[in-house]
Design a protein around this motif. Sequence first.
Motif, PDB file in Angstrom:
ATOM      1  N   LYS A 192      20.106  25.421   7.167  1.00  0.00           N
ATOM      2  CA  LYS A 192      19.089  26.399   6.756  1.00  0.00           C
ATOM      3  C   LYS A 192      19.710  27.653   6.156  1.00  0.00           C
ATOM      4  CE  LYS A 192      15.529  23.992   8.231  1.00  0.00           C
ATOM      5  NZ  LYS A 192      14.531  23.412   7.293  1.00  0.00           N
ATOM      6  N   TRP A 193      20.991  27.890   6.433  1.00  0.00           N
ATOM      7  CA  TRP A 193      21.660  29.045   5.839  1.00  0.00           C
ATOM      8  C   TRP A 193      21.625  28.983   4.311  1.00  0.00           C
ATOM      9  CZ3 TRP A 193      25.974  32.266   8.167  1.00  0.00           C
ATOM     10  CH2 TRP A 193      25.848  32.357   9.568  1.00  0.00           C
ATOM     11  N   PHE A 194      21.538  27.783   3.769  1.00  0.00           N
ATOM     12  CA  PHE A 194      21.657  27.602   2.323  1.00  0.00           C
ATOM     13  C   PHE A 194      20.299  27.381   1.640  1.00  0.00           C
ATOM     14  CE2 PHE A 194      25.494  26.118   4.420  1.00  0.00           C
ATOM     15  CZ  PHE A 194      26.483  26.803   3.740  1.00  0.00           C
ATOM     16  N   GLU A 195      19.229  27.428   2.396  1.00  0.00           N
ATOM     17  CA  GLU A 195      17.929  27.074   1.847  1.00  0.00           C
ATOM     18  C   GLU A 195      17.044  28.298   1.635  1.00  0.00           C
ATOM     19  OE1 GLU A 195      16.663  23.944   4.505  1.00  0.00           O
ATOM     20  OE2 GLU A 195      18.052  22.500   3.613  1.00  0.00           O
ATOM     21  N   TYR A 198      16.359  32.359   0.227  1.00  0.00           N
ATOM     22  CA  TYR A 198      17.425  32.704  -0.721  1.00  0.00           C
ATOM     23  C   TYR A 198      18.337  31.495  -0.915  1.00  0.00           C
ATOM     24  CZ  TYR A 198      21.369  35.159  -2.836  1.00  0.00           C
ATOM     25  OH  TYR A 198      22.366  35.574  -3.692  1.00  0.00           O
ATOM     26  N   PRO A 199      18.337  30.872  -2.096  1.00  0.00           N
ATOM     27  CA  PRO A 199      19.211  29.720  -2.325  1.00  0.00           C
ATOM     28  C   PRO A 199      20.674  30.152  -2.374  1.00  0.00           C
ATOM     29  CG  PRO A 199      17.695  30.062  -4.196  1.00  0.00           C
ATOM     30  CD  PRO A 199      17.559  31.225  -3.277  1.00  0.00           C
ATOM     31  N   LEU A 200      21.389  29.917  -1.279  1.00  0.00           N
ATOM     32  CA  LEU A 200      22.790  30.316  -1.184  1.00  0.00           C
ATOM     33  C   LEU A 200      23.662  29.201  -1.768  1.00  0.00           C
ATOM     34  CD1 LEU A 200      24.961  32.290  -0.120  1.00  0.00           C
ATOM     35  CD2 LEU A 200      24.851  31.064   2.068  1.00  0.00           C
ATOM     36  N   ILE A 201      24.368  29.494  -2.846  1.00  0.00           N
ATOM     37  CA  ILE A 201      25.186  28.505  -3.553  1.00  0.00           C
ATOM     38  C   ILE A 201      26.653  28.850  -3.333  1.00  0.00           C
ATOM     39  CG2 ILE A 201      25.729  27.494  -5.807  1.00  0.00           C
ATOM     40  CD1 ILE A 201      22.875  28.250  -6.660  1.00  0.00           C
ATOM     41  N   THR A 213      23.359  43.601   0.921  1.00  0.00           N
ATOM     42  CA  THR A 213      22.269  42.786   0.380  1.00  0.00           C
ATOM     43  C   THR A 213      22.460  41.295   0.635  1.00  0.00           C
ATOM     44  OG1 THR A 213      21.867  44.428  -1.355  1.00  0.00           O
ATOM     45  CG2 THR A 213      20.973  42.224  -1.703  1.00  0.00           C
ATOM     46  N   LEU A 214      23.676  40.774   0.404  1.00  0.00           N
ATOM     47  CA  LEU A 214      23.909  39.345   0.600  1.00  0.00           C
ATOM     48  C   LEU A 214      23.766  38.970   2.071  1.00  0.00           C
ATOM     49  CD1 LEU A 214      24.637  36.566  -0.430  1.00  0.00           C
ATOM     50  CD2 LEU A 214      27.066  37.193  -0.291  1.00  0.00           C
ATOM     51  N   ALA A 215      24.298  39.787   2.952  1.00  0.00           N
ATOM     52  CA  ALA A 215      24.186  39.508   4.386  1.00  0.00           C
ATOM     53  C   ALA A 215      22.724  39.459   4.825  1.00  0.00           C
ATOM     54  CB  ALA A 215      24.945  40.562   5.191  1.00  0.00           C
ATOM     55  N   VAL A 216      21.929  40.386   4.334  1.00  0.00           N
ATOM     56  CA  VAL A 216      20.500  40.405   4.673  1.00  0.00           C
ATOM     57  C   VAL A 216      19.800  39.160   4.128  1.00  0.00           C
ATOM     58  CG1 VAL A 216      18.315  41.610   4.257  1.00  0.00           C
ATOM     59  CG2 VAL A 216      20.366  42.911   4.891  1.00  0.00           C
ATOM     60  N   SER A 217      20.162  38.751   2.918  1.00  0.00           N
ATOM     61  CA  SER A 217      19.560  37.550   2.328  1.00  0.00           C
ATOM     62  C   SER A 217      19.883  36.312   3.157  1.00  0.00           C
ATOM     63  CB  SER A 217      20.053  37.360   0.889  1.00  0.00           C
ATOM     64  OG  SER A 217      19.613  38.417   0.056  1.00  0.00           O
ATOM     65  N   ALA A 219      20.653  36.335   6.355  1.00  0.00           N
ATOM     66  CA  ALA A 219      19.917  36.489   7.615  1.00  0.00           C
ATOM     67  C   ALA A 219      18.461  36.067   7.460  1.00  0.00           C
ATOM     68  CB  ALA A 219      19.999  37.937   8.095  1.00  0.00           C
ATOM     69  N   ASN A 220      17.881  36.329   6.298  1.00  0.00           N
ATOM     70  CA  ASN A 220      16.500  35.900   6.048  1.00  0.00           C
ATOM     71  C   ASN A 220      16.397  34.377   5.931  1.00  0.00           C
ATOM     72  OD1 ASN A 220      15.593  38.533   6.087  1.00  0.00           O
ATOM     73  ND2 ASN A 220      15.729  38.801   3.869  1.00  0.00           N
ATOM     74  N   ASN A 221      17.522  33.722   5.685  1.00  0.00           N
ATOM     75  CA  ASN A 221      17.568  32.262   5.720  1.00  0.00           C
ATOM     76  C   ASN A 221      17.748  31.755   7.149  1.00  0.00           C
ATOM     77  OD1 ASN A 221      17.344  32.186   2.948  1.00  0.00           O
ATOM     78  ND2 ASN A 221      19.378  31.359   2.556  1.00  0.00           N
ATOM     79  N   TYR A 222      18.742  32.306   7.859  1.00  0.00           N
ATOM     80  CA  TYR A 222      19.044  31.730   9.172  1.00  0.00           C
ATOM     81  C   TYR A 222      17.991  32.027  10.229  1.00  0.00           C
ATOM     82  CZ  TYR A 222      21.759  36.027  10.674  1.00  0.00           C
ATOM     83  OH  TYR A 222      22.194  37.286  11.021  1.00  0.00           O
TER      84      TYR A 222
END
Length: 233
Positions: A192-195, A198-201, A213-217, A219-222
Amino acid sequence: MKPLLFFLLILMTSSVQSQKTQQLMIHFQNRFGEALLVPEQSYIMYGDTITINRFKYYVSHFELTNEQGKKIILPVQYYLIDAADSVSGNIILNIPIGQYRSIHFLLGVDSLRNVSGVQSGALDPLHGMFWTWNSGYIMAKLEGTATSSQIAGKQFTYHIGGFRGNNNTARSITLPLSVTNNKVSIITDAKKWFERPYPLIIAKEPVCHSPGTLAVSIANNYVNMFSILSQQK
């Protein structure tokens, strides 16, 4: 007034001590998608071969809501779940006897503990989950290698932390409670970290080691990685 206050204090203490409790055993089952998450094991994600080397996260501030809608706030404890240590995924809570419809906990460490100086137990900096007194605790950590990574060793390392204002990466989790024999299993799906949202590539963003910003994004995934696994009798 003093005798009355003394009597009320005794009455309150007696009431708490006489309250019957039961044990609730919680098992955090780490997964990557449908597969059990095993350190050093490889998984396929979007055509990418991923090997998870390290997966850790804090959980704390457990609460329960009973069938009448009353919130039961339990004594605050901090637990570090480590995929490399199967025992760390087992937590025992002492709770009032009753029926419950949901469980709530914090993924991460609250802001007070982030600024409380050197600590012990699960919060000991020796666990590798602490940056500095200014940046605080790493709420969750995911490390490994991926064929798509463009950095040395094909690595990806996500150390997600931050507790101040808009950079706060602790997340509140509420799940419907399904209990059998006073046990409940909670699935933690690292995929779910990658979904969403925020699509984490990995090829584009293989590293996150600071609040922002990236850390928050991430966190909004996990926040979406937890679900209840129904138990069979």
